[in-house]
Write an enzyme that holds these catalytic residues in place. Sequence first.
Site, PDB file in Angstrom:
ATOM      1  CG  ASN A 227      -0.306   0.036   2.527  1.00 51.89           C
ATOM      2  OD1 ASN A 227       0.838   0.472   2.636  1.00 51.89           O
ATOM      3  ND2 ASN A 227      -0.991  -0.410   3.559  1.00 51.89           N
ATOM      4  CG  ASP A 308      -5.962  -8.651   4.181  1.00 50.44           C
ATOM      5  OD1 ASP A 308      -4.774  -8.562   3.831  1.00 50.44           O
ATOM      6  OD2 ASP A 308      -6.329  -8.551   5.369  1.00 50.44           O
ATOM      7  N   GLY A 359     -14.886  -5.070  10.662  1.00 52.09           N
ATOM      8  CA  GLY A 359     -14.248  -6.377  10.858  1.00 52.09           C
ATOM      9  C   GLY A 359     -13.438  -6.785   9.647  1.00 52.09           C
TER      10      GLY A 359
END
Length: 371
Positions: A227, A308, A359
């Site tokens: 990133n 992810d 989450g």
Amino acid sequence: MTRSFVATSAIALLTLSTVLPAAVGTAETCAASMDRPSIVVVGSLNVDIIVASRPPELHETVVAVEPRARFAMGGKGANQAVAAARLVAGARPVKFVGVFGNDAHAVELEAELRANGVDISMSERAHDLPSGQGFVMLSPDGAASSVVIPGANSRWPTDEAELARRMEAATRGAAVVMLQREIPDRVTLAAARAARERGALVLLDAGGVDDPIPPELLSAVDYVMPNETELERQTNASADTDDLAYAAAEALIKKAGARRERPRVLATLGARGALLVSEEKDGGFSRARFPAAEVPGGKVVDATAAGDAFRAAVAAFLAEDRDAATKKTRAETAGGALVSPRVARAAAAAGALAASRVGAAPSLPSRAAVV
Ligand code: RIB
């Protein structure tokens, strides 16, 4: 250290408060797809303890906004395995190779991976350490800062020959192998080398420890995926503008050493989208720019695992391109592992969807939501 293969657990300990999404397929229900080349993730798994608070300054105590912490499955490896499984929707096997701890959390983590159709038969259990933990501080603007306690993620075979054998077995039949930096680099390197030898495409997420990526690891992978912060740390350079980010990506590629072994860089830049830099045969660099997707609801709720989701979508859709490429001639497939606008669109959509929900694992999108 004693280890044993992780066995199916009949016990469900209610230590986590994740809401399991509908399973996308299990080893049994997806039998028809089992001979398709797989996606293999070698990496970490954590139980995430999510605290609604900005991160404290040095010497400061802050009180969380919510009266209790939330718990969810996390860890870059496990997140990417679950995201890939949801995105391939049973069309090919997804395997997670990691180390579960000796605690109650391990049982829940194992159950959640299985419920998502992830094959964990190559994973192990450490008998002397608990599962990894991620303390995620979730700021009101959705930005997430984490501290990871490695726990069992640090327990891998110390014998290099044994490790190499395990990685050979784990990466057999893989189309794409996904790696990160939350387990020891020597394990990641063994996985990359084994995967390369078997013809798999190897993707390295630069996230995890922030010390320099060893040149031998850079040269053992096809893609490095940092990133913006990771790109800057790895190159000691700013990536504030597109020109600077391109220059930093080129610098990262050059850190791999000999030219024929250098990876491509696919860097995510948050709301600025992503960029891809590849080295050409003549030593020049080609550049591609991909836009970010809009976050559903217009607001980042929790950025945890957005990266992810993005990277797992790259793996899932590149694996499809590789299936198609095997039906073409060699000349037609040159550059067949290149991230296309279609792959980048799906990845951006997956990242944006993950950022719109709280989450790590609970926020990872299904294939239907992305295509
Ligand atoms: O990429 C997000 C993950 O980083 C979290 O789930 C946390 O566990 C850390 O590993």
